[in-house]
Design an enzyme around this catalytic site. Structure first.
Site, short mmCIF file in Angstrom:
data_model
loop_
_atom_site.label_atom_id
_atom_site.label_comp_id
_atom_site.label_asym_id
_atom_site.label_seq_id
_atom_site.Cartn_x
_atom_site.Cartn_y
_atom_site.Cartn_z
N TYR A 1 93.53 66.22 70.80
CA TYR A 1 92.87 64.98 71.18
C TYR A 1 91.40 65.23 71.46
O TYR A 1 90.96 66.38 71.58
CB TYR A 1 93.55 64.33 72.39
N ARG B 1 84.54 69.87 67.35
CA ARG B 1 85.64 70.53 68.09
C ARG B 1 86.99 70.04 67.58
O ARG B 1 87.96 70.81 67.50
CB ARG B 1 85.50 70.30 69.59
N ARG C 1 114.24 66.46 64.34
CA ARG C 1 113.63 67.44 65.24
C ARG C 1 113.86 68.84 64.66
O ARG C 1 114.99 69.19 64.34
CB ARG C 1 114.24 67.34 66.63
N LYS D 1 92.17 71.96 72.00
CA LYS D 1 92.33 70.78 72.88
C LYS D 1 93.64 70.07 72.56
O LYS D 1 93.66 69.01 71.94
CB LYS D 1 91.12 69.85 72.73
N GLU E 1 88.70 77.18 84.89
CA GLU E 1 88.04 75.87 84.78
C GLU E 1 88.80 74.87 85.65
O GLU E 1 89.81 75.21 86.27
CB GLU E 1 88.00 75.41 83.32
N LEU F 1 88.53 75.63 77.72
CA LEU F 1 88.11 74.71 76.67
C LEU F 1 86.60 74.82 76.51
O LEU F 1 85.87 74.91 77.50
CB LEU F 1 88.48 73.27 77.05
N1 PDD Z 1 88.86 66.80 79.43
N2 PDD Z 1 88.20 71.76 80.32
C1 PDD Z 1 89.34 71.05 80.19
C2 PDD Z 1 90.63 71.70 80.51
C3 PDD Z 1 89.27 69.69 79.77
O1 PDD Z 1 90.40 68.99 79.64
C4 PDD Z 1 88.02 69.11 79.51
C5 PDD Z 1 87.88 67.69 79.04
C6 PDD Z 1 86.86 69.91 79.67
C7 PDD Z 1 85.48 69.38 79.39
O2 PDD Z 1 85.26 69.19 78.00
P1 PDD Z 1 84.23 68.10 77.47
O3 PDD Z 1 82.94 68.37 78.14
O4 PDD Z 1 84.19 68.33 76.02
O5 PDD Z 1 84.80 66.74 77.86
C8 PDD Z 1 86.99 71.23 80.06
C9 PDD Z 1 88.82 65.43 78.95
C10 PDD Z 1 87.62 64.68 79.39
C11 PDD Z 1 90.13 64.75 79.31
O6 PDD Z 1 91.15 65.38 79.16
O7 PDD Z 1 90.12 63.56 79.70
#
Ligand code: PDD
Length: 287
Positions: free
Chosen positions: A33, A52, A101, A151, A183, A207
């Site tokens: 996503y 990405r 499945r 992601k 993170e 990420l």
């Molecule tokens: N999340 N680390 C993780 C684990 C994340 O899920 C996200 C983003 C980030 C930051 O990535 P970016 O700057 O590209 O948004 C870092 C999104 C916003 C979400 O799951 O809603």
């Protein structure tokens, strides 16, 4: 107004949108996503998110169902149809619905990816009360899988982490592996000590945040010192300032870690400045 969503080529009212119960996204979290922010009806860092997305799909051997311009058209069309000024576009691509499945990946000739996009409005996105006060985080073990650079839609542990934080009266959790912060549950994590910004270097452990890349670029351009390396929980607790970045929070100051206030317990000057710079520059570059 009924929200209009996008499913496999069609724009539909959300109540009419359907995905198969055999979809591998639903059964196996076999999908990826992206979340792209909308400010003033425009997309922030669309190309970063598209790049990405391509990388995540590639790592999982899922063919990208659309090229950059087609993705951009769908994003813009949804923003327009739903009248989004401030908010986000969520996109999800799964390996599709093979009809049974099975752990074995289906043949991509007969099972094509499922594509879903929708929008969410958020009037408090930029003038966020949380950004004015700062957020409190707690530390938890990082129990996720080893490919956090992809992601994927496997968000159960981050979701549980957020709940662990809320139960302790905090806003979010920072995850810890071998004593070092990886993170936040849905954001990248930073500390500032003696004017130096420290954040974990890119690897499969985190990420590769699109906001992270932009914020580090702006910080360096503003002659701020940046160090990309591991930092421990103890180091974080004795930092002068801290913050997190993500598409939906931009730069969000962190004012306490595990109940211990950082500095004065209010958003620090560098984090506050970086939020301003990020918003200003991103607005200028929005498409
Ligand atoms: N999340 N680390 C993780 C684990 C994340 O899920 C996200 C983003 C980030 C930051 O990535 P970016 O700057 O590209 O948004 C870092 C999104 C916003 C979400 O799951 O809603």
């Amino acid at each position: 107004m009924t929200r209009i969503v996008y499913v496999n080529g069609d724009y539909l009212p959300e109540t009419e949108a359907k995905v198969s119960i055999f979809d591998r996204g639903f059964l196996m979290a076999d999908g990826v996503y992206e979340v792209t922010t909308v400010i003033d009806g425009k997309l922030i860092d669309f190309d970063g998110h598209f790049t990405r997305l391509e990388r995540s799909l590639n790592e999982l051997d899922i063919a990208n169902p659309m090229d950059r311009d087609a993705w951009l058209d769908v994003h813009r069309e949804l923003v327009a149809q739903n009248g989004i000024e401030l908010g986000m576009v969520y996109l999800q691509v799964t390996r599709g619905a093979p009809g049974d499945r099975d752990f074995i990946f289906p043949d991509p000739e007969t099972t094509t990816p499922t594509v879903v996009l929708f929008t969410q409005s958020n009037a408090a996105l930029v003038e966020s009360p949380k950004a004015k006060k700062g957020i409190k985080v707690v530390t938890i073990d990082d129990l996720r899988w080893g490919r956090r650079d992809i992601k994927t839609v496997q968000l159960l542990y981050p979701s549980m982490g957020k709940m662990m934080a809320l139960k302790q009266g905090a806003d979010d959790a920072w995850m810890v592996q071998d004593g070092a912060i990886t993170e936040g549950t849905s954001n990248n994590a930073y500390i500032i000590k003696d004017g130096k910004i420290v954040t974990r270097a890119l690897s499969n452990d985190i990420l590769h945040g699109i906001t992270r890349a932009a914020v580090l670029r702006f910080a360096r351009e503003a002659q701020m010192q940046v160090e990309e390396r591991n930092f421990t929980v103890e180091e974080a607790k004795s930092a002068d300032e801290a913050f997190v970045t993500s598409a939906s929070t931009f730069v969000m100051p962190v004012v306490a870690i595990d109940g211990a206030d950082l500095g004065s317990g209010t958003p620090g000057p560098l984090a506050t400045r970086l939020r301003e710079i990020y918003l200003e520059e991103s607005r200028k570059a929005a498409i």
